[in-house]
Write a protein that holds these residues in place. Structure first.
Motif, PDB file in Angstrom:
ATOM      1  N   LEU A 117      24.357  39.101  37.754  1.00 29.04           N
ATOM      2  CA  LEU A 117      25.243  40.696  38.209  1.00 29.04           C
ATOM      3  C   LEU A 117      24.157  41.556  37.988  1.00 29.04           C
ATOM      4  N   SER A 118      23.597  41.350  37.208  1.00 37.07           N
ATOM      5  CA  SER A 118      22.773  42.415  36.147  1.00 37.07           C
ATOM      6  C   SER A 118      21.458  43.184  38.035  1.00 37.07           C
ATOM      7  N   GLN A 119      21.150  42.222  38.670  1.00 41.72           N
ATOM      8  CA  GLN A 119      20.205  41.618  39.581  1.00 41.72           C
ATOM      9  C   GLN A 119      20.589  43.380  40.632  1.00 41.72           C
ATOM     10  N   ILE A 120      22.188  42.940  40.887  1.00 43.87           N
ATOM     11  CA  ILE A 120      22.432  43.966  42.561  1.00 43.87           C
ATOM     12  C   ILE A 120      23.151  44.718  41.381  1.00 43.87           C
ATOM     13  N   GLN A 121      23.315  45.664  40.674  1.00 42.93           N
ATOM     14  CA  GLN A 121      24.340  46.682  39.796  1.00 42.93           C
ATOM     15  C   GLN A 121      23.206  48.045  39.516  1.00 42.93           C
ATOM     16  N   SER A 122      22.469  47.781  41.318  1.00 42.43           N
ATOM     17  CA  SER A 122      21.927  48.877  40.928  1.00 42.43           C
ATOM     18  C   SER A 122      22.767  49.925  42.099  1.00 42.43           C
ATOM     19  N   VAL A 123      22.275  51.063  42.429  1.00 48.58           N
ATOM     20  CA  VAL A 123      22.279  52.339  42.583  1.00 48.58           C
ATOM     21  C   VAL A 123      22.028  52.453  44.364  1.00 48.58           C
ATOM     22  N   SER A 124      21.019  52.510  43.837  1.00 50.92           N
ATOM     23  CA  SER A 124      19.455  51.728  45.118  1.00 50.92           C
ATOM     24  C   SER A 124      20.039  51.032  45.894  1.00 50.92           C
TER      25      SER A 124
ATOM     26  N   MET B 280      22.388  40.048  50.254  1.00 54.37           N
ATOM     27  CA  MET B 280      22.525  40.215  48.499  1.00 54.37           C
ATOM     28  C   MET B 280      22.485  38.878  47.838  1.00 54.37           C
ATOM     29  N   PHE B 281      23.113  37.828  48.651  1.00 62.22           N
ATOM     30  CA  PHE B 281      23.278  36.442  47.734  1.00 62.22           C
ATOM     31  C   PHE B 281      21.449  36.095  47.102  1.00 62.22           C
ATOM     32  N   MET B 282      20.345  36.170  48.239  1.00 62.11           N
ATOM     33  CA  MET B 282      19.641  36.080  47.936  1.00 62.11           C
ATOM     34  C   MET B 282      18.577  36.617  46.779  1.00 62.11           C
ATOM     35  N   ILE B 283      19.068  38.127  46.914  1.00 62.83           N
ATOM     36  CA  ILE B 283      18.521  39.717  45.956  1.00 62.83           C
ATOM     37  C   ILE B 283      18.880  39.152  44.386  1.00 62.83           C
ATOM     38  N   SER B 284      20.167  38.794  44.519  1.00 67.68           N
ATOM     39  CA  SER B 284      20.234  38.261  43.246  1.00 67.68           C
ATOM     40  C   SER B 284      20.469  37.686  42.484  1.00 67.68           C
ATOM     41  N   LEU B 285      19.949  36.101  42.756  1.00 67.13           N
ATOM     42  CA  LEU B 285      19.042  35.030  42.085  1.00 67.13           C
ATOM     43  C   LEU B 285      17.897  34.927  42.011  1.00 67.13           C
ATOM     44  N   THR B 286      17.136  36.548  43.501  1.00 67.26           N
ATOM     45  CA  THR B 286      14.986  36.760  42.656  1.00 67.26           C
ATOM     46  C   THR B 286      15.497  37.589  41.055  1.00 67.26           C
ATOM     47  N   GLY B 287      16.868  37.679  40.269  1.00 67.23           N
ATOM     48  CA  GLY B 287      16.951  37.906  39.164  1.00 67.23           C
ATOM     49  C   GLY B 287      15.805  37.535  38.514  1.00 67.23           C
TER      50      GLY B 287
END
Length: 426
Positions: free
Chosen positions: A46-53, A279-286
């Motif tokens: 969850l935290s991986q995609i909690q970025s305004v950028s 976004m699913f991929m980005i979240s799992l890279t965390g």
């Protein structure tokens, strides 16, 4: 972390979707270290995609689909055709110019290759161009699209590596122009050798060009507004993505009047699928990247490379060679997500500008979409134009050499890329 990487590669070869390969292999690290609460897996996702950028990514994807929807592509095609009609390989040159213009609209090489292989490809074959040559031209010119801002990988690299997205956009603009010029020279030489003469020996008049520019004005002015908005501080990288969506809607509804409810629903459906996957991929890279700083992977990698040679150029070439090989096995966006935290500290340690390194990294990773065994754009173009793989590989040689020469020139003269970001941002 070694076991994590091994499992990741094995899952990829077994055909598991990339996102699940990342998540499953990354979770293995937590089972190897029982002292770390397993709840961290959910929290990191969850935290991986909690970025305004990161808001810029879905917004630009939606804006790109909107601009394709409202008829901008056809108008840009008309402009590119007029400008290149007097050149050897005129229709192939059209592909180069169109990909450059589309870079300011979609930012996706795969989308550009798919679009041109359906619209421009059949017309080129009908006019005497071989299927293999047509496919390779359309495939390799699509590399320009992801380099010209707003390239999605540029945004992902900037966000992941805490590098200015505005600087990345300025550097990408210069790199895209160099790539365009180099590929136009390559097309000229190969077309002249094959006898692909100009469609019209008469150069376009200023009046004809002005007429097409007027028709395509709304598309041409968008990248200027985008870069100006970021540089002047009117928009952040995320806010300019929202502006792009509103701009595309206004152009489609008010100016060109080609947006219908049916088209809008198709656009929303396509954008949701694209955004969801990314976004699913980005979240799992965390989850995957949690152990990288814990195990001090960047420091170890830096020490290993510096023990082999003290030449920053040789180290950079080794890194780019590794990225090229990885690009043959997995999507370029995934490589940028996974390896930026490891490789950026190495680049800084040997004195490389983070913007310059990021641009090279994104370009080389994107090159993987044109190489077997997992070249997405390659399969799309070859499938649409019915080109066998051996023919693609043979026809690719001069274009691959051209791209390597461009990269070599940029490595030798990094100021060609960095001067514009430094001039604009100081």
């Amino acid at each position: 972390m070694i076991a994590v990487f091994i499992v990741f590669i094995i899952l990829l070869f077994l055909g598991l979707p990339v996102a699940f390969s990342i998540g499953i292999s990354g979770s293995l690290y937590f089972f190897q270290h029982p002292e770390i609460p397993v709840m961290q897996v959910a929290q990191l996702t969850l935290s991986q995609i909690q970025s305004v950028s990161l808001l810029a990514v879905p917004l630009f994807i939606f804006a790109g689909n909107l601009m394709n929807l409202c008829g901008i592509t056809e108008r840009l095609l008309g402009l590119a055709s007029i400008v290149t009609r007097h050149m050897y390989g005129g229709m192939a040159q059209t592909s180069v110019v169109l990909s450059t213009l589309m870079g300011g609209i979609s930012g996706s090489s795969t989308a550009d290759a798919a679009m041109e292989s359906r619209i421009l490809g059949p017309a080129m074959i009908k006019n005497g161009y071989s299927r293999g040559y047509t496919a390779v031209v359309i495939g390799y010119t699509s590399l320009i699209t992801s380099t010209i801002p707003p390239g999605v990988n540029l945004i992902v690299y900037g966000t992941t590596g805490s590098v200015s997205v505005g600087r990345m956009f300025m550097a990408g603009l210069m790199s895209g122009i160099y790539m365009m010029l180099a590929l136009m020279i390559c097309v000229h030489i190969t077309s002249k050798k094959r006898g692909y003469r100009p469609p019209d020996a008469k150069r376009p008049s200023l009046r004809e060009i002005a007429r097409e520019v007027k028709t395509s004005f709304c598309a041409l002015v968008f990248p200027v507004l985008l870069l100006a908005g970021i540089r002047t501080g009117i928009f952040t990288a995320s806010e300019v993505g929202a502006f792009a969506c509103i701009y595309a809607l206004v152009v489609g509804i008010v100016v060109y009047r080609e947006v219908t409810w049916e088209k809008m629903l198709d656009c929303l459906r396509m954008s949701i699928m694209d955004v969801g996957g990314i976004m699913f991929m980005i979240s799992l890279t965390g989850v995957f990247g949690y152990g990288i700083p814990v195990e001090k992977i960047p420091q170890k990698l830096t020490g290993l490379m510096l023990s082999m040679t003290d030449s920053s150029t040789l180290i950079l070439i080794m890194i780019l060679a590794l990225l090229f090989l990885l690009g043959m096995l997995m999507d370029g966006g995934v490589i940028v997500l996974l390896l930026t935290p490891m490789l950026l500290p190495v680049a800084k340690a040997i004195g490389l500008d983070p913007v310059f390194f990021g641009l090279l990294m994104c370009t080389v990773c994107c090159l993987g979409i044109l190489t077997p065994p997992v070249g997405v754009a390659m399969y799309i173009v070859c499938g649409n134009l019915k080109v066998p793989m051996p023919v693609w590989i043979k026809e690719s040689i001069p274009f691959l050499i051209t791209v390597v020469l461009v990269l070599g020139t940029l490595i030798a003269f990094p100021q060609l890329v960095t001067f514009l970001p430094n001039m604009v941002y100081g």
